[in-house]
Scaffold this motif. Structure first.
Motif, short mmCIF file in Angstrom:
data_model
loop_
_atom_site.label_atom_id
_atom_site.label_comp_id
_atom_site.label_asym_id
_atom_site.label_seq_id
_atom_site.Cartn_x
_atom_site.Cartn_y
_atom_site.Cartn_z
N ILE A 72 26.20 71.13 77.30
CA ILE A 72 24.95 71.78 76.86
C ILE A 72 23.79 70.98 77.43
O ILE A 72 23.67 69.78 77.18
N GLY A 73 22.92 71.62 78.19
CA GLY A 73 21.78 70.93 78.77
C GLY A 73 20.73 70.62 77.72
O GLY A 73 20.29 71.50 76.98
N THR A 74 20.32 69.36 77.64
CA THR A 74 19.30 68.95 76.68
C THR A 74 18.67 67.64 77.15
O THR A 74 18.90 67.20 78.28
N THR A 75 17.91 66.98 76.28
CA THR A 75 17.21 65.74 76.62
C THR A 75 17.87 64.57 75.88
O THR A 75 18.23 64.69 74.71
N TYR A 76 18.01 63.45 76.59
CA TYR A 76 18.67 62.27 76.03
C TYR A 76 17.76 61.06 76.19
O TYR A 76 16.97 60.97 77.13
#
Length: 492
Positions: free
Chosen positions: A84-88
Motif C-alpha cells: 500500500i503506497g503511503t508516507t513513512y
C-alpha cells in the motif's frame, strides 16, 4: 565407559540442562501454534509439580512450555502496511552498501501515515532499503518519504524466514523523488564513529572493506565477488564480527595488561579494563548476536579469573545462549547465532581436549598445533549447517584457517587500537600494518578459492543435518563418559 561420568559433567553445567528444553520449546513454536491460555496453564501446572514432587520431568516440561510461549509472544509481526503506497518516517541504520545500479541499507520505521484518514501510527518494524545510485543517504539520517513496503519475494524461503525473524517487514525503494523531507540527523553512534575512524586509514578499497568488516562489523564494501571468494575458501567467518574476533580482543588485551597485577589491587583493575574493552569492541561492531554471546562468555571467564573460581566453558556458553534467547527467542533461528554457538561448542567439546592431548615440549609448535586444532574443530562443527544453508562444504579451509586466524588477530587488534585512539600521525603506520595483514588474508582466500577441489557444492537436507548433529552429541557424550587413563609411576 561410565554413565556416571556424564552426570558428573552435566552437574557442572547446570545452565546447559536448562537450555536444552527451553531451546526445544522455541524450535517447536516455529512449527506449531498453541493457545496462550493453554501454554500458561501448562507452565503453571508443570511448575507446581516440579516444586511439590521435585520431578525432573515436570521441570523439563516447564522449561519446554516457557520456550514455546516466549517464542510465540515475541514472534515479529509487521506493524506497517504492505503493498500500500503511503508516507513513512524512517531512520537509516547503517552505511549504504554500493551494489552498482543501486545501494542497500537497513532502516527502522518510526511511523507511517494512514492513507485513509491521514493519521500517523507508530511502528517498530525494520525495512530493507533499496536506494537509487544518485541518492545520497547517511547512517543515522531521518527521512520522511513516500513509497510502498513490499514483502520479500526474491531469494530462498530460508532467507525470507530469517528476515522475518529479525523484524523486517519487507523492502522499500527510496530515491530523491520519493524523499519528502530530510529531518534532523541523530547523533553519531559508537558503531558509526568507529567506521568513520577506520575510513581515515590509507588503504586500498578492497583491503579497507575487509578491515572494516573484521574490526567494526561493517560490510558495506564487501562485494558479491569478495563474499563468494571467502565463502568457497572457508574464510567467510572472518568477514563478520563474531566470537573469534571478540576472543582475539579478550586474549590480547589480557596479554597487554599482564603487568597490572604487580600493582596494589592491580588484578581487579586489569579484570575491569579487560571486560570493559571486550564490551566496547562489541559496541563498536553494533552488538551482533555472535559477538554479544562471546562477550558474555569472556565476562564470565574474567570474573572467574578475578575470583579464582572454577570456569566451565560449556556452562558459560549455555549461560550466554540462554540469556540471549530469553531476551529474543527469534535469535534461535538466526544463522549467525547458530553458527557461532556451534563453533564455540565444537571448540570446547573437541578442540580444547585435542589441544591438551597434542602437547609437545616446544611452545612454538604448541601454538601452531592449537591454532590448527581449534580451527579444525570449529570448521567441522559448523560444516553440516553451512552445507544445509549455503550448499557448500569448504574443504581447503581446514588447512588455511590457522594462518588466516593469526592474520585476523593483527587486523582486529590493530583496528581496535586505531578506533580507540585515532592519532593522525600514526595513520600511515596503522594503515600499513592492518592493510598488509588484510591483503594477505585476501590473497589467501583468492588462492584457496581457486584450488580445484577446494570446496564441494553439496546441500544437506534438514533431517540429514539433524542426524549428523545427533551423532556429534552422542560422540561427545561417549567421550565424556570415558574413564581417564591412570598413570602408574615406574619408580617409587
Amino acid at each position: 565407559m561410565k554413565a556416571s561420568r556424564i552426570y558428573e559433567r552435566l552437574d557442572r553445567m547446570p545452565v546447559l540442562k536448562l537450555l536444552v528444553p527451553f531451546a526445544a520449546g522455541i524450535a517447536l513454536a516455529g512449527r506449531y501454534e498453541l493457545p496462550l491460555w493453554f501454554l500458561a496453564g501448562a507452565f503453571v501446572c508443570t511448575g507446581v509439580m516440579a516444586l511439590l514432587f521435585r520431578s525432573q520431568a515436570a521441570a523439563v516440561g516447564m522449561l519446554l512450555t516457557a520456550g514455546f510461549a516466549a517464542a510465540q509472544l515475541r514472534t515479529p509481526s509487521p506493524t506497517v502496511p504492505r503493498d500500500i503506497g503511503t508516507t513513512y518516517e524512517i531512520t537509516v541504520e547503517e552505511f549504504p552498501a554500493d551494489r552498482g545500479r543501486y545501494a542497500t541499507a537497513n532502516a527502522s520505521v518510526a511511523a507511517w501515515r494512514d492513507p485513509a484518514d491521514g493519521h500517523w501510527h507508530p511502528s517498530d518494524a525494520r525495512v530493507r532499503l533499496y536506494v537509487d545510485s544518485l541518492t545520497d543517504l547517511r547512517p543515522g539520517e531521518r527521512l520522511r518519504c513516500r513509497g510502498t513496503v513490499r514483502p520479500f519475494r526474491s531469494g530462498a524461503e530460508s532467507f525470507r524466514l530469517l528476515m522475518r525473524r529479525r523484524g523486517y517487514a519487507g523492502t522499500l525503494w527510496v530515491s530523491e523523488r520519493t524523499i519528502l523531507e530530510r529531518l534532523p540527523q541523530q547523533s553519531a553512534g559508537l558503531h558509526r564513529t568507529a567506521v568513520e575512524r577506520l575510513a581515515r586509514l590509507p588503504m586500498a578499497p578492497e583491503t579497507a572493506a575487509v578491515v572494516e568488516a573484521m574490526a567494526a562489523g561493517e560490510r558495506r564494501g564487501i562485494t558479491p565477488e569478495l563474499r563468494a571468494r571467502y565463502s568457497r575458501s572457508g574464510l567467510s567467518h572472518l568477514l563478520a564480527v563474531s566470537g573469534l574476533h571478540t576472543g582475539i580482543v579478550f586474549v590480547l588485551i589480557n596479554a597487554v595488561l599482564w603487568w597490572l597485577p604487580l600493582l596494589r589491587r592491580g588484578h581487579l583493575l586489569k579484570n575491569l579494563l579487560a571486560a570493559g574493552a571486550v564490551w566496547l569492541f562489541v559496541a563498536a561492531a553494533g552488538f551482533p548476536p555472535s559477538a554479544v554471546r562471546a562477550a558474555v562468555m569472556c565476562t564470565v571467564l574474567q570474573a572467574a579469573l578475578a575470583s579464582t573460581s572454577e570456569y566451565v566453558g560449556m556452562n558459560a556458553l549455555a549461560t550466554a545462549a540462554f540469556g540471549m534467547l530469553l531476551w529474543n527467542p527469534n535469535w534461535f533461528g538466526d544463522i549467525s547465532f547458530q553458527l557461532s554457538f556451534l563453533a564455540v561448542a565444537g571448540i570446547l567439546a573437541w578442540g580444547v581436549p585435542l589441544c591438551r592431548r597434542c602437547r609437545t615440549r616446544w611452545k612454538g609448535l604448541n601454538i601452531v598445533i592449537d591454532a590448527y586444532l581449534i580451527g579444525l574443530a570449529a570448521t567441522v562443527a559448523t560444516a553440516p549447517l553451512v552445507s544445509h544453508t549455503f550448499g557448500i562444504v569448504p574443504l581447503a579451509g581446514l588447512a588455511v584457517n590457522p594462518l588466516a586466524i593469526a592474520l585476523a588477530g593483527v587486523v582486529v587488534f590493530g583496528g581496535a587500537l586505531w578506533m580507540l585512539a585515532p592519532v593522525g600521525v600514526l595513520a600511515p603506520a596503522f594503515g600499513f600494518v592492518t592493510g598488509t595483514a588484510a591483503g594477505w588474508i585476501n590473497a589467501l582466500a583468492r588462492l584457496t578459492a581457486s584450488l580445484p577441489g577446494g570446496a564441494a557444492d553439496y546441500t544437506l537436507g534438514g533431517w540429514q543435518t539433524a542426524v549428523i548433529y545427533l551423532v556429534f552429541a552422542l560422540a561427545t557424550a561417549a567421550a565424556w563418559s570415558a574413564e581417564p587413563k591412570k598413570s602408574v609411576p615406574l619408580r617409587t
